[in-house]
Design a protein around this motif. Structure first.
Motif, mmCIF file in Angstrom:
data_model
loop_
_atom_site.group_PDB
_atom_site.id
_atom_site.type_symbol
_atom_site.label_atom_id
_atom_site.label_comp_id
_atom_site.label_asym_id
_atom_site.label_seq_id
_atom_site.Cartn_x
_atom_site.Cartn_y
_atom_site.Cartn_z
ATOM 1 N N LEU A 267 0.810 -1.218 0.000
ATOM 2 C CA LEU A 267 0.000 0.000 0.000
ATOM 3 C C LEU A 267 0.845 1.270 0.000
ATOM 4 N N MET A 268 2.114 1.137 0.293
ATOM 5 C CA MET A 268 2.975 2.321 0.346
ATOM 6 C C MET A 268 3.089 3.001 -1.017
ATOM 7 N N ILE A 269 2.820 2.265 -2.077
ATOM 8 C CA ILE A 269 2.829 2.862 -3.410
ATOM 9 C C ILE A 269 1.395 2.941 -3.954
ATOM 10 N N LEU A 270 0.457 3.141 -3.051
ATOM 11 C CA LEU A 270 -0.962 3.200 -3.384
ATOM 12 C C LEU A 270 -1.242 4.179 -4.519
ATOM 13 N N GLY B 192 1.662 7.959 5.502
ATOM 14 C CA GLY B 192 2.020 6.763 6.255
ATOM 15 C C GLY B 192 2.147 7.132 7.725
ATOM 16 N N GLN B 193 1.643 6.287 8.583
ATOM 17 C CA GLN B 193 1.697 6.518 10.020
ATOM 18 C C GLN B 193 2.380 5.324 10.678
ATOM 19 N N ALA C 225 -7.026 -4.140 4.492
ATOM 20 C CA ALA C 225 -7.030 -3.215 3.363
ATOM 21 C C ALA C 225 -6.131 -3.705 2.240
ATOM 22 N N ASN C 226 -6.589 -3.425 1.038
ATOM 23 C CA ASN C 226 -5.785 -3.680 -0.156
ATOM 24 C C ASN C 226 -6.170 -2.620 -1.186
ATOM 25 N N VAL C 227 -5.475 -2.598 -2.297
ATOM 26 C CA VAL C 227 -5.723 -1.560 -3.295
ATOM 27 C C VAL C 227 -7.170 -1.603 -3.780
#
Length: 87
Positions: free
Chosen positions: A22-25, A41-42, A70-72
């Motif tokens: 998800l970091m490259i959402l 990002g937290q 969660a996912n894309v």
């Protein structure tokens, strides 16, 4: 229009369970959504403790609402729901 705020939990548990993808959402979303979101990002947001037995990592918060597993695809679906409700 105010941007939709997405907070990604990137704590260790969430990272291992899929937040790394998800970091490259923003790169994975449809083009028409990219300018409508704000992604942050937290470090561990403690949702795994708060949501015990209700949901699993990775966790995201979209406009203040918490989502587990969660996912894309699930994030994209929620973004479209939010945008539809604003029209």
């Amino acid at each position: 229009m105010e941007k939709i705020k997405i907070d990604l939990c990137i704590g260790t548990h969430c990272f291992i369970m899929g937040a790394s993808d998800l970091m490259i959402l923003e790169d994975k979303l449809p083009l028409e959504l990219k300018d409508k979101i704000e992604v942050h990002g937290q470090t561990c947001m403690q949702f795994c403790k708060q949501m015990a037995n209700k949901s699993k990592p990775p966790f995201v918060k979209i406009n203040g609402k918490v989502f587990g597993e969660a996912n894309v695809a699930s994030i994209t679906e929620e973004l479209y729901k939010i945008l539809d409700s604003q029209n």
